[in-house]
Motif scaffolding. Structure first.
Motif, PDB file in Angstrom:
ATOM      1  N   SER A 130       0.790  -1.220   0.000  1.00  0.00           N
ATOM      2  CA  SER A 130       0.000   0.000   0.000  1.00  0.00           C
ATOM      3  C   SER A 130       0.831   1.283   0.000  1.00  0.00           C
ATOM      4  O   SER A 130       0.337   2.338   0.345  1.00  0.00           O
ATOM      5  N   SER A 131       2.090   1.160  -0.390  1.00  0.00           N
ATOM      6  CA  SER A 131       2.921   2.366  -0.368  1.00  0.00           C
ATOM      7  C   SER A 131       2.522   3.314  -1.488  1.00  0.00           C
ATOM      8  O   SER A 131       2.230   2.913  -2.598  1.00  0.00           O
ATOM      9  N   LEU A 132       2.510   4.606  -1.182  1.00  0.00           N
ATOM     10  CA  LEU A 132       2.156   5.643  -2.153  1.00  0.00           C
ATOM     11  C   LEU A 132       2.857   6.919  -1.775  1.00  0.00           C
ATOM     12  O   LEU A 132       2.965   7.252  -0.615  1.00  0.00           O
ATOM     13  N   SER A 133       3.335   7.635  -2.766  1.00  0.00           N
ATOM     14  CA  SER A 133       3.827   8.972  -2.502  1.00  0.00           C
ATOM     15  C   SER A 133       3.612   9.814  -3.732  1.00  0.00           C
ATOM     16  O   SER A 133       3.547   9.316  -4.849  1.00  0.00           O
ATOM     17  N   LEU A 134       3.477  11.116  -3.547  1.00  0.00           N
ATOM     18  CA  LEU A 134       3.252  12.021  -4.664  1.00  0.00           C
ATOM     19  C   LEU A 134       3.675  13.419  -4.261  1.00  0.00           C
ATOM     20  O   LEU A 134       3.705  13.768  -3.098  1.00  0.00           O
ATOM     21  N   THR A 135       4.046  14.208  -5.249  1.00  0.00           N
ATOM     22  CA  THR A 135       4.438  15.586  -4.982  1.00  0.00           C
ATOM     23  C   THR A 135       4.289  16.418  -6.238  1.00  0.00           C
ATOM     24  O   THR A 135       4.205  15.885  -7.337  1.00  0.00           O
ATOM     25  N   ALA A 136       4.183  17.726  -6.070  1.00  0.00           N
ATOM     26  CA  ALA A 136       3.889  18.616  -7.195  1.00  0.00           C
ATOM     27  C   ALA A 136       4.770  19.850  -7.147  1.00  0.00           C
ATOM     28  O   ALA A 136       5.192  20.282  -6.085  1.00  0.00           O
ATOM     29  N   THR A 137       5.030  20.424  -8.304  1.00  0.00           N
ATOM     30  CA  THR A 137       5.769  21.675  -8.364  1.00  0.00           C
ATOM     31  C   THR A 137       5.341  22.479  -9.578  1.00  0.00           C
ATOM     32  O   THR A 137       4.779  21.945 -10.521  1.00  0.00           O
ATOM     33  N   THR A 138       5.605  23.770  -9.525  1.00  0.00           N
ATOM     34  CA  THR A 138       5.357  24.665 -10.646  1.00  0.00           C
ATOM     35  C   THR A 138       6.585  25.525 -10.839  1.00  0.00           C
ATOM     36  O   THR A 138       7.173  25.988  -9.872  1.00  0.00           O
ATOM     37  N   VAL A 139       6.961  25.747 -12.081  1.00  0.00           N
ATOM     38  CA  VAL A 139       8.125  26.570 -12.396  1.00  0.00           C
ATOM     39  C   VAL A 139       7.699  27.663 -13.353  1.00  0.00           C
ATOM     40  O   VAL A 139       7.036  27.396 -14.348  1.00  0.00           O
ATOM     41  N   PHE A 140       8.055  28.900 -13.052  1.00  0.00           N
ATOM     42  CA  PHE A 140       7.738  30.027 -13.911  1.00  0.00           C
ATOM     43  C   PHE A 140       8.997  30.516 -14.604  1.00  0.00           C
ATOM     44  O   PHE A 140      10.046  30.636 -13.976  1.00  0.00           O
ATOM     45  N   TYR A 156       4.255   7.805  -7.000  1.00  0.00           N
ATOM     46  CA  TYR A 156       4.495   6.377  -7.229  1.00  0.00           C
ATOM     47  C   TYR A 156       3.564   5.589  -6.321  1.00  0.00           C
ATOM     48  O   TYR A 156       3.110   6.077  -5.290  1.00  0.00           O
ATOM     49  N   ASN A 157       3.262   4.385  -6.732  1.00  0.00           N
ATOM     50  CA  ASN A 157       2.516   3.482  -5.875  1.00  0.00           C
ATOM     51  C   ASN A 157       2.922   2.057  -6.182  1.00  0.00           C
ATOM     52  O   ASN A 157       3.634   1.793  -7.156  1.00  0.00           O
ATOM     53  N   GLN A 158       2.467   1.143  -5.367  1.00  0.00           N
ATOM     54  CA  GLN A 158       2.857  -0.262  -5.508  1.00  0.00           C
ATOM     55  C   GLN A 158       1.774  -1.154  -4.933  1.00  0.00           C
ATOM     56  O   GLN A 158       1.231  -0.880  -3.867  1.00  0.00           O
ATOM     57  N   GLY A 159       1.454  -2.202  -5.658  1.00  0.00           N
ATOM     58  CA  GLY A 159       0.538  -3.206  -5.138  1.00  0.00           C
ATOM     59  C   GLY A 159      -0.926  -2.957  -5.413  1.00  0.00           C
ATOM     60  O   GLY A 159      -1.781  -3.665  -4.889  1.00  0.00           O
ATOM     61  N   TYR A 160      -1.255  -1.979  -6.244  1.00  0.00           N
ATOM     62  CA  TYR A 160      -2.653  -1.679  -6.556  1.00  0.00           C
ATOM     63  C   TYR A 160      -3.055  -2.304  -7.882  1.00  0.00           C
ATOM     64  O   TYR A 160      -2.253  -2.376  -8.816  1.00  0.00           O
ATOM     65  N   SER A 161      -4.307  -2.738  -7.967  1.00  0.00           N
ATOM     66  CA  SER A 161      -4.765  -3.414  -9.180  1.00  0.00           C
ATOM     67  C   SER A 161      -4.821  -2.473 -10.370  1.00  0.00           C
ATOM     68  O   SER A 161      -4.687  -2.896 -11.513  1.00  0.00           O
ATOM     69  N   ASP A 162      -5.059  -1.193 -10.109  1.00  0.00           N
ATOM     70  CA  ASP A 162      -5.100  -0.192 -11.185  1.00  0.00           C
ATOM     71  C   ASP A 162      -4.239   0.998 -10.750  1.00  0.00           C
ATOM     72  O   ASP A 162      -4.750   2.030 -10.312  1.00  0.00           O
ATOM     73  N   PRO A 163      -2.907   0.876 -10.856  1.00  0.00           N
ATOM     74  CA  PRO A 163      -2.032   1.950 -10.372  1.00  0.00           C
ATOM     75  C   PRO A 163      -2.244   3.273 -11.084  1.00  0.00           C
ATOM     76  O   PRO A 163      -2.064   4.338 -10.484  1.00  0.00           O
ATOM     77  N   THR A 164      -2.643   3.232 -12.354  1.00  0.00           N
ATOM     78  CA  THR A 164      -2.842   4.464 -13.115  1.00  0.00           C
ATOM     79  C   THR A 164      -4.012   5.268 -12.554  1.00  0.00           C
ATOM     80  O   THR A 164      -3.880   6.460 -12.253  1.00  0.00           O
ATOM     81  N   ALA A 165      -5.161   4.627 -12.403  1.00  0.00           N
ATOM     82  CA  ALA A 165      -6.333   5.316 -11.860  1.00  0.00           C
ATOM     83  C   ALA A 165      -6.087   5.766 -10.427  1.00  0.00           C
ATOM     84  O   ALA A 165      -6.537   6.850 -10.021  1.00  0.00           O
ATOM     85  N   PHE A 166      -5.363   4.966  -9.662  1.00  0.00           N
ATOM     86  CA  PHE A 166      -5.100   5.318  -8.272  1.00  0.00           C
ATOM     87  C   PHE A 166      -4.219   6.559  -8.176  1.00  0.00           C
ATOM     88  O   PHE A 166      -4.455   7.431  -7.342  1.00  0.00           O
ATOM     89  N   ALA A 167      -3.192   6.657  -9.023  1.00  0.00           N
ATOM     90  CA  ALA A 167      -2.321   7.836  -9.004  1.00  0.00           C
ATOM     91  C   ALA A 167      -3.112   9.101  -9.317  1.00  0.00           C
ATOM     92  O   ALA A 167      -2.965  10.128  -8.632  1.00  0.00           O
ATOM     93  N   VAL A 168      -3.963   9.040 -10.332  1.00  0.00           N
ATOM     94  CA  VAL A 168      -4.770  10.212 -10.690  1.00  0.00           C
ATOM     95  C   VAL A 168      -5.742  10.549  -9.564  1.00  0.00           C
ATOM     96  O   VAL A 168      -5.934  11.727  -9.212  1.00  0.00           O
ATOM     97  N   GLU A 169      -6.346   9.534  -8.969  1.00  0.00           N
ATOM     98  CA  GLU A 169      -7.269   9.762  -7.855  1.00  0.00           C
ATOM     99  C   GLU A 169      -6.576  10.491  -6.714  1.00  0.00           C
ATOM    100  O   GLU A 169      -7.123  11.449  -6.145  1.00  0.00           O
ATOM    101  N   ARG A 170      -5.355  10.068  -6.368  1.00  0.00           N
ATOM    102  CA  ARG A 170      -4.641  10.701  -5.269  1.00  0.00           C
ATOM    103  C   ARG A 170      -4.189  12.115  -5.623  1.00  0.00           C
ATOM    104  O   ARG A 170      -4.156  13.002  -4.769  1.00  0.00           O
ATOM    105  N   TRP A 171      -3.816  12.333  -6.878  1.00  0.00           N
ATOM    106  CA  TRP A 171      -3.486  13.696  -7.305  1.00  0.00           C
ATOM    107  C   TRP A 171      -4.675  14.632  -7.089  1.00  0.00           C
ATOM    108  O   TRP A 171      -4.512  15.763  -6.662  1.00  0.00           O
TER     109      TRP A 171
END
Length: 223
Positions: A23-33, A169-184
């Motif tokens: 169930s590990s997950l991590s995410l982060t965001a940045t903006t550059v001008f 990033y995530n690990q162990g999820y059946s649909d990692p793509t949808a899960f990443a977008v959901e968490r974003w």
């Protein structure tokens, strides 16, 4: 967003370890001008269990040491990554396109125009995901000390006014793509990038590490 606090008694330690892996997950965001200036920001690596969000200002044309540029170009040209080329765009894979479409669906819910899938941004995004997966780090700043603006410059991206970047990033999820977008979309800073009406183009890159983690990078751009 997620928890890594699990029972630590001797009888449950093995179960707890399995839960961490699944169930590990991590995410982060940045903006550059883009603005006048020549320093490429560098930042200390942060532990993946503590997501961070940053807003940075830097030059659209950072100075990159020749040896760093040469190393990056050599890396993207290796046989293990034939899709990379410093001079050409790349096509999105099926998973990358699906993640991109999920992002656009979130924008359309708000009545916003969809982002245009850009092959040059896909190249920049996929490079960073592949780099994180291969070199075992999780940060907007890579092992060469380059942030999104530095990687964009080294890979030949020109003419942008604003760049944004979401990573996860995530690990162990059946649909990692949808899960990443959901968490974003749950995280305010990531959602801010996704729903930023100034962005017109984007690319999304996905890579898998040897231990099964799935890394995501989305790069947003306003020309």
């Amino acid at each position: 967003m997620f928890s890594r606090r699990f029972p630590q008694s001797a009888s449950l330690a093995r179960v707890a370890q399995a839960l961490v892996i699944s169930s590990s997950l991590s995410l982060t965001a940045t903006t550059v001008f883009a603005k006048d200036g020549k320093n490429t920001p560098r930042g200390a690596e942060r532990a993946p269990e503590r997501p961070v969000a940053r807003m940075l200002s830097t030059s659209s044309r950072p100075e990159i040491p020749p040896q760093v540029r040469a190393r990056l170009v050599a890396r993207v040209s290796t046989p293990s990554a034939p899709a990379y080329s410093p001079a050409a765009a790349v096509a999105a894979s099926g998973d990358e396109r699906r993640a991109f479409e999920l992002i656009n669906a979130e924008r359309e819910k708000k009545g916003m125009r969809p982002l245009v899938l850009d092959g040059s941004l896909t190249r920049v995004a996929r490079y960073h995901s592949d780099n994180m997966a291969r070199e075992d780090f999780f940060n907007h700043v890579d092992r060469d000390g380059l942030d999104i603006s530095g990687r964009a410059e080294a890979l030949g991206l020109r003419g942008w006014k604003t760049l944004g970047e979401n990573i996860a990033y995530n690990q162990g999820y059946s649909d990692p793509t949808a899960f990443a977008v959901e968490r974003w979309m749950i995280s305010s800073k990531h959602r801010e990038n996704v729903l930023n009406g100034e962005y017109t183009h984007a690319g999304l890159g996905i890579a898998r590490s040897a231990d099964g983690r799935v890394f995501f990078t989305q790069v947003f751009m306003r020309r």
